[in-house]
Motif scaffolding. Structure first.
Motif, PDB file in Angstrom:
ATOM      1  N   ALA A  55       0.805  -1.216   0.000  1.00 12.18           N
ATOM      2  CA  ALA A  55       0.000   0.000   0.000  1.00 12.18           C
ATOM      3  C   ALA A  55       0.839   1.268   0.000  1.00 12.18           C
ATOM      4  O   ALA A  55       0.310   2.359  -0.202  1.00 12.18           O
ATOM      5  CB  ALA A  55      -0.943   0.005   1.202  1.00 12.18           C
TER       6      ALA A  55
ATOM      7  N   VAL B   3      -0.469   4.446  -5.272  1.00 11.21           N
ATOM      8  CA  VAL B   3      -1.592   4.155  -4.379  1.00 11.21           C
ATOM      9  C   VAL B   3      -1.888   5.455  -3.634  1.00 11.21           C
ATOM     10  O   VAL B   3      -1.137   5.877  -2.755  1.00 11.21           O
ATOM     11  CB  VAL B   3      -1.268   3.014  -3.402  1.00 11.21           C
TER      12      VAL B   3
ATOM     13  N   ILE C 169      -9.227  -8.054   0.234  1.00 11.62           N
ATOM     14  CA  ILE C 169      -7.960  -7.778  -0.441  1.00 11.62           C
ATOM     15  C   ILE C 169      -6.815  -8.359   0.379  1.00 11.62           C
ATOM     16  O   ILE C 169      -6.743  -8.162   1.597  1.00 11.62           O
ATOM     17  CB  ILE C 169      -7.763  -6.260  -0.621  1.00 11.62           C
TER      18      ILE C 169
ATOM     19  N   ARG D 206      -3.263  -8.229  -0.810  1.00 12.07           N
ATOM     20  CA  ARG D 206      -2.073  -7.379  -0.922  1.00 12.07           C
ATOM     21  C   ARG D 206      -2.088  -6.674  -2.265  1.00 12.07           C
ATOM     22  O   ARG D 206      -2.918  -6.963  -3.135  1.00 12.07           O
ATOM     23  CB  ARG D 206      -0.792  -8.205  -0.803  1.00 12.07           C
ATOM     24  N   LEU D 207      -1.167  -5.723  -2.412  1.00  9.12           N
ATOM     25  CA  LEU D 207      -0.937  -5.086  -3.703  1.00  9.12           C
ATOM     26  C   LEU D 207       0.377  -5.608  -4.255  1.00  9.12           C
ATOM     27  O   LEU D 207       1.381  -5.681  -3.535  1.00  9.12           O
ATOM     28  CB  LEU D 207      -0.885  -3.560  -3.563  1.00  9.12           C
TER      29      LEU D 207
ATOM     30  N   VAL E 113       3.574  -5.174  -6.191  1.00  6.98           N
ATOM     31  CA  VAL E 113       4.380  -4.001  -6.510  1.00  6.98           C
ATOM     32  C   VAL E 113       5.626  -4.395  -7.298  1.00  6.98           C
ATOM     33  O   VAL E 113       6.321  -5.355  -6.946  1.00  6.98           O
ATOM     34  CB  VAL E 113       4.795  -3.263  -5.212  1.00  6.98           C
TER      35      VAL E 113
ATOM     36  N   ALA F  29       2.316  -0.103  -7.862  1.00 11.24           N
ATOM     37  CA  ALA F  29       1.360  -1.203  -7.739  1.00 11.24           C
ATOM     38  C   ALA F  29       0.923  -1.620  -9.135  1.00 11.24           C
ATOM     39  O   ALA F  29       0.442  -0.794  -9.916  1.00 11.24           O
ATOM     40  CB  ALA F  29       0.158  -0.779  -6.915  1.00 11.24           C
TER      41      ALA F  29
ATOM     42  N   VAL G 259      -3.927  -5.672  -7.830  1.00 15.39           N
ATOM     43  CA  VAL G 259      -4.508  -5.846  -6.499  1.00 15.39           C
ATOM     44  C   VAL G 259      -4.870  -7.314  -6.350  1.00 15.39           C
ATOM     45  O   VAL G 259      -5.694  -7.841  -7.115  1.00 15.39           O
ATOM     46  CB  VAL G 259      -5.752  -4.960  -6.306  1.00 15.39           C
ATOM     47  N   GLN G 260      -4.220  -7.992  -5.413  1.00 20.08           N
ATOM     48  CA  GLN G 260      -4.421  -9.424  -5.191  1.00 20.08           C
ATOM     49  C   GLN G 260      -5.572  -9.627  -4.214  1.00 20.08           C
ATOM     50  O   GLN G 260      -5.545  -9.141  -3.079  1.00 20.08           O
ATOM     51  CB  GLN G 260      -3.149 -10.045  -4.621  1.00 20.08           C
TER      52      GLN G 260
ATOM     53  N   CYS H  38      -3.690  -2.982 -12.449  1.00 17.03           N
ATOM     54  CA  CYS H  38      -3.998  -1.572 -12.185  1.00 17.03           C
ATOM     55  C   CYS H  38      -2.843  -0.676 -12.608  1.00 17.03           C
ATOM     56  O   CYS H  38      -1.675  -1.064 -12.541  1.00 17.03           O
ATOM     57  CB  CYS H  38      -4.297  -1.351 -10.702  1.00 17.03           C
TER      58      CYS H  38
ATOM     59  N   VAL I  63      -4.257   3.139  -8.096  1.00 14.84           N
ATOM     60  CA  VAL I  63      -5.154   2.693  -7.028  1.00 14.84           C
ATOM     61  C   VAL I  63      -5.526   3.918  -6.206  1.00 14.84           C
ATOM     62  O   VAL I  63      -4.657   4.673  -5.763  1.00 14.84           O
ATOM     63  CB  VAL I  63      -4.501   1.636  -6.118  1.00 14.84           C
TER      64      VAL I  63
END
Length: 421
Positions: free
Chosen positions: A131, A136, A224, A226-227, A229, A234, A237-238, A247, A250
């Motif tokens: 994040a 993000v 969610i 995790r993101l 990276v 990012a 989005v997992q 993405c 975010v």
């Protein structure tokens, strides 16, 4: 809470300091002047900008329909003419109540004989891995909006999607603006419906259908993990179910936290906001608070913190009156609005605890309103493209007049007629 003493600052040697140069702080400063205060007034803002309108940031500003000049609420020279000193880029580090001083981050100190806390709120971040990535973003300030606009332009240019985390007003307004620009959008909402804390299920479902009709992918009940990276950005989005949503940007829209740390550290009462009475007074007779940072104690003991332009403006005026030794409680019906696509939602009252919702008009064929009741009494009205209903609702709620559910549902019934006499 007790009122201010008769010696509230009114002489030329007095100095009122206002921490926060947003809507509430500006309204307090101007109300002090219009109320006859001859005190020196200093308006301190964290940001480098003069006071500006925030509501357009998620809509017209992102869409490129307004410029910086149109955002401006008051130019510095206009404030100077009112003998209000604006200091931008001046964050406050601490309040010394014993010495009656505020200490600024640059090491300087300002004495006060009256202090207004209009410190606003800060968007929440999510404790998710990834994040902290550069793309993000949250939306609160003009600089935030500039960064999001740049991210949307990149998404447009490179064909990358936007993922919005949070199905509240900010997230949905950003989603609507992004769709106008042709950017693919997915909105992830942890709750089972959009705007679940403020809208009836019927209206929540209507907004979900509205966004889907404009091509937004909605994921309700989303979890969610995790993101993902890469190179500081990012890329996806997992989700907990194993899917990874690509993405290019975010935007987090998961609420705000009141900026009450200065008050807490100064020993003032804080409970999810700076605790004040209906006039904006804290327990310290020299200190008042207004706007998103303030939690108003209601007659029944509950605390109410509102995030709206109306609340910031009216609380700012009430707080100014308190410093002038006057009683100006803010008790009017709260109202809010949100623009998404070509629909304007106008809300009057607070729907918490409502147990009945009545539709006036048609969800499919034009303007409509949802009248919400609790134990048979009208508590809130949510109107979509129905400005007349909204204005009437505010008057009904202010007057404590409650149409029956049958009257509210009947388009032929003149609701305004209930106010006659």
């Amino acid at each position: 809470m007790s009122g201010l003493p008769d010696t509230a600052p009114q002489d030329p040697g007095a100095h009122i300091v206002i921490i926060g140069a947003g809507q509430a702080g500006l309204m307090a400063a101007e109300a002090l002047r219009s109320g006859g205060s001859s005190a020196a007034i200093t308006l301190l803002g964290d940001e480098p900008h003069a006071p500006y309108h925030r509501p357009p940031l998620s809509k017209a500003w992102l869409a490129g329909e307004v410029d910086a000049a149109q955002l401006l609420m008051r130019a510095p020279e206009m404030l100077a003419r009112k003998q209000i000193t604006l200091r931008t880029g001046s964050p406050v580090q601490a309040i010394d109540r014993a010495a009656q001083q505020v200490r600024l981050a640059d090491g300087s100190a300002l004495p006060y004989t009256g202090l207004v806390l209009a410190t606003g709120a800060t968007p929440r971040r999510l404790p998710l891995p990834g994040a902290e990535a550069a793309n993000v973003l949250t939306l609160r300030s003009r600089d935030d909006a500039v960064a999001i606009a740049a991210g949307l332009a990149r998404c447009q240019a490179e064909g990358l999607p936007l993922v919005v985390i949070g199905g509240g007003f900010i997230g949905l307004e950003v989603a609507a603006t992004a769709r106008k620009k042709g950017v693919a959008v997915t909105v992830l909402e942890a709750a089972p419906r959009l705007l679940g804390r403020v809208l009836s299920p019927q209206l929540s479902d209507w907004y979900a259908a509205l966004h889907r009709s404009h091509g937004v992918a909605l994921e309700l009940g989303a979890a969610i993990e995790r993101l993902v990276v890469q190179d500081g950005q990012a890329r996806a989005v997992q989700l907990a179910d194993g899917r990874a949503l690509p993405c290019g940007l975010v935007v987090l829209g998961v609420g705000v936290q009141p900026n009450d740390a200065l008050a807490r550290e100064a020993g003032l009462a804080v409970d999810r906001g700076i605790v004040v009475d209906a006039c904006g007074r804290t327990a310290d007779p020299l200190i008042v608070a207004a706007g998103d940072c303030a939690a108003r104690r209601l007659p029944d003991g509950r605390l109410l913190r509102l995030e709206s332009v109306q609340n910031a403006s009216e609380q700012g005026k009430s707080a100014a009156a308190a410093l002038l030794g006057q009683e100006r409680p803010f008790t009017a019906t709260p109202w809010f609005w949100s623009d998404q696509y070509d629909r304007k939602l106008q809300m009057a009252g607070l729907s918490e605890g409502a147990d009945q919702a009545v539709l006036r008009g048609s969800l499919d064929e034009g303007p409509f309103s949802v009248f919400q009741y609790r134990a048979g009494r009208l508590v809130a009205v949510d109107s979509v493209n129905a400005a007349k209903d909204h204005l009437t609702a505010r008057k009904l709620l202010d007057a404590g007049v409650s149409p029956t559910p049958e009257q509210a549902a009947d388009l032929g019934f003149n609701l305004a007629g209930l106010l006659a006499g």
